[in-house]
Design an enzyme around this catalytic site. Structure first.
Site, mmCIF file in Angstrom:
data_model
loop_
_atom_site.group_PDB
_atom_site.id
_atom_site.type_symbol
_atom_site.label_atom_id
_atom_site.label_comp_id
_atom_site.label_asym_id
_atom_site.label_seq_id
_atom_site.Cartn_x
_atom_site.Cartn_y
_atom_site.Cartn_z
ATOM 1 N N SER A 1 0.857 -1.181 0.000
ATOM 2 C CA SER A 1 0.000 0.000 0.000
ATOM 3 C C SER A 1 0.895 1.233 0.000
ATOM 4 O O SER A 1 2.118 1.126 0.013
ATOM 5 C CB SER A 1 -0.895 0.009 1.238
ATOM 6 O OG SER A 1 -0.106 0.105 2.418
ATOM 7 N N LYS A 2 0.297 2.408 0.004
ATOM 8 C CA LYS A 2 1.091 3.638 -0.040
ATOM 9 C C LYS A 2 2.022 3.763 1.166
ATOM 10 O O LYS A 2 3.120 4.290 1.055
ATOM 11 C CB LYS A 2 0.164 4.861 -0.118
ATOM 12 C CG LYS A 2 -0.469 5.041 -1.490
ATOM 13 C CD LYS A 2 -1.233 6.351 -1.580
ATOM 14 C CE LYS A 2 -1.791 6.547 -2.988
ATOM 15 N NZ LYS A 2 -2.531 7.824 -3.118
#
Length: 466
Positions: free
Chosen positions: A240-241
């Protein structure tokens, strides 16, 4: 056989780190075999595809040094060709018109859900006469997939994988409006572009069995496949980010070098013994897709940063200057003077030995560029005791002597003499001296800093601090 690979991103967002690794593996495999590496933009999703995303992908690939061969192929521009192939399959009896309504398709899905079965089209129009078609309904074209036996893929990464054909459905080739589906367009494009090896994420493995039905129906030789595992975060969770699932441009903005990022991505799932630092020429020489592991890789910012520090130290100063110059000018709010540029150039090597990214390097060089007393951080301010200021005044007086020729060795000797005369250790002078000259308690060798700043600037900063 000449190896031909392709990278085929969808321009619905940035070039993320997983896509960058896929591009790298395709590029390395083609270069290793003396082949061709092509780029295809899969822009058939017209609502989500944007020019900004296309530009970001092209810019990211160029920055990474993964330049493609030939012209970029845009999938949407080949829609007529995709439709032609679907019509050929239809004429050969390998495909058929399907007039199923949205309500009928939803009923199929609901029935499958209740039965706990995979949601697939049930072949409602597979053997029906088109004369039975309801009036005014525009049909889709579906492939007649094999219903018996099995399909086997001998994958370069996943090994031999077999799926029973009764698990496949008759996928749509052309929608009712005549536009091709992604699953169909990919096959036609790969065939027409002469792709010999499809290297992509293992999330596409299931698609491969369905796409092979088109190859079979057209009598085309299928390419070889290599489905590489996905990248996870350092904690093993889906990337994910917060883990690093950012656009390639974000890594550039954070100060990572393309050479370091290439090296790091290469080591995510592939290795050559215990080698960690792998220059591009060695990567091309050693890389083969069969050596990629099946397990998901873990993205670790700390490892990337440490690797970047190595590449930063190895990069010639002249190549780093155009990278740090705009960052320094943005900090100063003004263009660099000739004097500032000369100091930065001379001071580059000393500062880069202590920094890990281009942004850190630029921040570490600002004190050379700024005229006048530096802005001190809290630790530097704490150094400015009355005793330290007194010592700095004595150093300033000693260095102002015409006998000091402003070379590192002479400067060091002069400061040591001050320490001996004041009966203090050299460190008791060096740390306040560093704070006064740089605004920080961390810097290159203090006598190197003195020499690069020059007599006038250094004495001005010392007197201001004292």
């Amino acid at each position: 056989m000449t190896v031909v690979t392709r990278f085929a991103p969808s321009p619905t967002g940035f070039l993320h780190i997983g896509g960058a690794r896929t591009a790298l593996f395709n590029w390395l495999f083609s270069r290793h075999h003396g082949g061709t590496y092509l780029l295809r933009i899969e822009d058939t999703d017209r609502q989500r595809s944007t020019k900004e995303a296309i530009d970001a992908i092209l810019d990211g690939l160029n920055w990474l040094g993964l330049k493609w061969d030939g012209e970029v192929v845009y999938q949407f521009a080949r829609a007529k060709r995709h439709a032609e192939v679907a019509q050929e399959l239809l004429a050969a009896g390998k495909a058929y018109y399907c007039y199923a309504s949205p309500a009928e398709l939803e009923a199929m899905r609901e029935e499958a859900r209740k039965a706990g079965k995979p949601i697939r089209y049930n072949g409602l129009w597979r053997d029906r006469d088109p004369k039975d078609a309801p009036p005014g309904v525009k049909p889709v074209i579906r492939i007649k997939a094999a219903q018996t036996g099995s399909t086997t893929v001998r994958d370069h990464v996943q090994g031999e994988v077999t799926v029973a054909n009764d698990q496949l459905d008759d996928m749509v080739l052309l929608r009712a409006d005549g536009t091709p589906t992604y699953m169909h367009a990919v096959v036609v494009d790969d065939h027409d572009m002469g792709i010999t090896h499809v290297i992509r994420g293992d999330d596409h493995l299931n698609n491969t069995f369905r796409q092979l039905q088109v190859y079979e129906g057209m009598g085309w030789k299928a390419p070889e496949f290599a489905h590489i595992p996905l990248i996870h975060g350092a904690d093993g969770a889906k990337l994910s980010k917060r883990h690093g699932a950012l656009g390639v441009e974000a890594y550039r903005d954070m100060g990572y070098l393309p050479s370091a990022l290439r090296n790091y991505l290469l080591r995510l799932g592939w290795g050559h013994g215990d080698e960690e630092i792998i220059p591009t020429d060695k990567a091309i020489e050693w890389f083969d897709i069969d050596d990629v592991g099946r397990a998901a890789s873990r993205f670790d910012f700390a490892k990337l940063t440490n690797l970047n520090a190595h590449y930063l130290r190895e990069t010639p100063d002249g190549e780093l200057l155009p990278l740090v110059r705009p960052l320094i000018e943005a900090t100063l709010g003004a263009a660099l003077s000739v004097t500032a540029l000369e100091r930065i150039t001379r001071g580059m090597n000393g500062v880069k030995q202590r920094t890990r990214t281009v942004t850190e390097l630029a921040a570490g060089l600002v004190f050379y560029a700024r005229a006048g007393a530096p802005q001190m951080d809290d630790k530097a301010k704490a150094m400015m005791t009355p005793e330290a200021c007194g010592l700095l005044a004595r150093v300033a007086a000693a260095l102002a002597s015409p006998s000091v020729d402003w070379a590192e060795s002479t400067l060091e000797a002069a400061v040591k003499t001050v320490a001996e005369t004041a009966q203090v250790k050299l460190g008791q002078i060096a740390q306040p001296l560093r704070a006064a000259l740089t605004g920080s308690t961390v810097s290159p060798g203090i006598f190197e800093v003195l020499a690069i700043l020059g007599r006038e600037e250094a004495l001005m900063r010392l007197r201001a601090a004292a």
